[in-house]
Write a protein that holds these residues in place. Structure first.
Motif, PDB file in Angstrom:
ATOM      1  N   ALA A  19      39.435   7.533 -13.591  1.00  0.00           N
ATOM      2  CA  ALA A  19      40.564   8.120 -14.313  1.00  0.00           C
ATOM      3  C   ALA A  19      41.854   8.029 -13.516  1.00  0.00           C
ATOM      4  O   ALA A  19      41.853   8.153 -12.296  1.00  0.00           O
ATOM      5  N   TYR A  21      46.114   9.421 -14.202  1.00  0.00           N
ATOM      6  CA  TYR A  21      46.888  10.364 -15.001  1.00  0.00           C
ATOM      7  C   TYR A  21      48.296   9.825 -15.203  1.00  0.00           C
ATOM      8  O   TYR A  21      48.909   9.316 -14.259  1.00  0.00           O
ATOM      9  N   LEU A  25      51.853   8.316 -22.303  1.00  0.00           N
ATOM     10  CA  LEU A  25      50.742   7.470 -22.741  1.00  0.00           C
ATOM     11  C   LEU A  25      51.208   6.209 -23.459  1.00  0.00           C
ATOM     12  O   LEU A  25      50.509   5.199 -23.425  1.00  0.00           O
ATOM     13  N   ARG A  43      42.352   5.998 -28.520  1.00  0.00           N
ATOM     14  CA  ARG A  43      43.477   6.838 -28.099  1.00  0.00           C
ATOM     15  C   ARG A  43      43.415   8.115 -28.911  1.00  0.00           C
ATOM     16  O   ARG A  43      43.210   8.075 -30.123  1.00  0.00           O
ATOM     17  N   ARG A  47      46.899  12.916 -25.665  1.00  0.00           N
ATOM     18  CA  ARG A  47      45.947  13.435 -24.677  1.00  0.00           C
ATOM     19  C   ARG A  47      45.392  12.345 -23.767  1.00  0.00           C
ATOM     20  O   ARG A  47      45.348  12.486 -22.559  1.00  0.00           O
ATOM     21  N   HIS A  48      44.920  11.234 -24.363  1.00  0.00           N
ATOM     22  CA  HIS A  48      44.319  10.189 -23.539  1.00  0.00           C
ATOM     23  C   HIS A  48      44.285   8.846 -24.263  1.00  0.00           C
ATOM     24  O   HIS A  48      44.368   8.786 -25.485  1.00  0.00           O
ATOM     25  N   LEU A  59      39.925   5.521 -17.809  1.00  0.00           N
ATOM     26  CA  LEU A  59      40.447   6.635 -18.602  1.00  0.00           C
ATOM     27  C   LEU A  59      41.861   6.933 -18.125  1.00  0.00           C
ATOM     28  O   LEU A  59      42.080   7.122 -16.933  1.00  0.00           O
ATOM     29  N   PHE A  61      44.637   9.747 -18.696  1.00  0.00           N
ATOM     30  CA  PHE A  61      44.854  11.069 -19.275  1.00  0.00           C
ATOM     31  C   PHE A  61      46.283  11.534 -19.041  1.00  0.00           C
ATOM     32  O   PHE A  61      46.865  11.261 -17.996  1.00  0.00           O
ATOM     33  N   THR A  66      45.365  17.597 -20.549  1.00  0.00           N
ATOM     34  CA  THR A  66      43.999  17.829 -20.059  1.00  0.00           C
ATOM     35  C   THR A  66      43.879  19.035 -19.142  1.00  0.00           C
ATOM     36  O   THR A  66      42.771  19.473 -18.860  1.00  0.00           O
TER      37      THR A  66
END
Length: 144
Positions: A19, A21, A25, A43, A47-48, A59, A61, A66
């Protein structure tokens, strides 16, 4: 109790997911899906966004989302998040590494470092739009 007192368990075989961050996005999706040409799996709003990488998954995020407690009782994933630049490394063969350097530079992505490790493996480092340190390296970097 010490770790020696714990019940035995087999060693994990593989990292299934990693992951990073990113608060934006849209920028992350454009970078990883467009510039890096990764296959988007899904998607979920702001959020992610998840991408396929070989047999694993990357991932991405949004930490603002989150860090909040889970809202879906059917998927009670604990809250999590990180601030500041993270790191992720993709394994690519020698010829692909040069092709990737050319593609990244053509896309306006600055290569921060390009060097050979003591074992002869080459790595290039660059940043994603969130400032995460992304590396592409020859897999022999970690060969036994």
């Amino acid at each position: 109790m010490t770790h020696n007192d714990l019940p035995a368990a087999p060693t994990p075989d593989v990292i299934l997911e990693g992951a990073l961050y990113a608060p934006d996005l849209d920028a992350a999706e454009a970078f990883y899906g467009g510039v890096l040409n990764l296959e988007k799996i899904t998607r979920a709003g702001d959020r992610h966004v998840f991408f396929r990488v070989g047999a694993g998954v990357l991932l991405i995020f949004n930490p603002d989302e989150t860090e909040m407690p889970p809202g879906n009782t059917q998927m009670p994933v604990p809250s999590h998040g990180a601030r500041g630049p993270g790191h992720f490394c993709f394994g690519v063969d020698t010829a692909a590494l040069t092709a990737w350097q050319d593609r990244l530079e053509a896309a306006g992505v600055e290569i921060e470092a390009d060097f050979k490790w003591p074992n002869g493996a080459r790595s290039i480092y660059f940043r994603d739009p969130a400032g995460n340190s992304v590396e592409m390296a020859e897999p022999r970097l970690w060969s036994r």
